[in-house]
Design a protein around this motif. Structure first.
Motif: not given
Length: 229
Positions: A208-228
């Protein structure tokens, strides 16, 4: 063989270091660029004064140490991408098997926040890990998969990099290791109590809150590497 394992914090990285470090044919290094990173940035981290006093802060000297083959047949290095600031040497990585260890950011953020308040995207290292992967390439593995089936996944990793599997990688003695960084007393409590990889992970934390915002920012980077992975 020299292995450079690249991972953000709170990502099974210490357990992986203990697994490789438990082999008789491996030496291990624990985040050798941690002290140069803190010395350069001046960031207020737990045990900062102790880290700067106990570890080499010169990134060029650290790079030379990373280039050294070590005293055993193989060498394992635990690294964090966000420690590699602009100007820090990376040429030594060309002689390494580079492996990128990833974990879903919801789990990383929840775990990191329990040890250090108000983490930032820079602290958890997702953009830096993608940039490093784009620069040096390598193998991608997901800590979630390792925890689900440690023996099978560790065997597969060894086969991929051309290293004979050693059952010693699956279990280790309780307590600290001689190669731990001085920061271990703050960060490694759970691993100190372990004797091997723990079981599969439960439901992802709801942030929730700032932690949820941080998740939104980090998730695209994780999703870029995950397929490999």
């Amino acid at each position: 063989m020299k292995i450079a394992m690249w991972s953000g914090p709170r990502n099974l990285s210490t357990a992986m270091m203990y697994a490789f470090g438990n082999r008789a044919d491996f030496t291990a290094m624990d985040e050798p660029f941690h002290a140069p990173y803190l010395a350069k940035t001046g960031l207020d981290h737990p045990m900062m004064a102790e880290i700067l006093s106990a570890h080499d802060t010169d990134p060029n000297k650290v790079a030379i140490a990373c280039s050294d083959a070590g005293e055993k047949t193989h060498k394992y290095m635990k690294h964090m991408p966000h420690h590699m600031l602009d100007g820090f040497p990376l040429d030594w990585t060309s002689d390494c098997v580079n492996i990128h260890l990833i974990r879903h950011p919801a789990r990383v953020i929840a775990s990191y926040a329990a040890k250090r308040e108000n983490p930032t995207l820079t602290d958890i290292g997702y953009p830096q890990q993608v940039a490093l992967y784009d620069r040096i390439g390598g193998i991608v593995i997901d800590s979630h998969d390792i925890r689900q089936d440690p023996e099978n996944d560790i065997k597969n990793l060894c086969e991929t990099i051309g290293l004979p599997f050693d059952p010693a990688m699956l279990n280790w003695p309780v307590g600290p290791r001689s190669f731990d960084g001085i920061w271990a007393s703050h960060w490694y409590g759970a691993v100190y109590q372990s004797t091997g990889f723990v079981g599969g992970e439960g439901p992802r934390p709801e942030l929730e809150g700032a932690a949820a915002d941080l998740l939104d920012a980090a998730l695209p980077y994780y999703e870029k590497l995950k397929p490999f992975s």
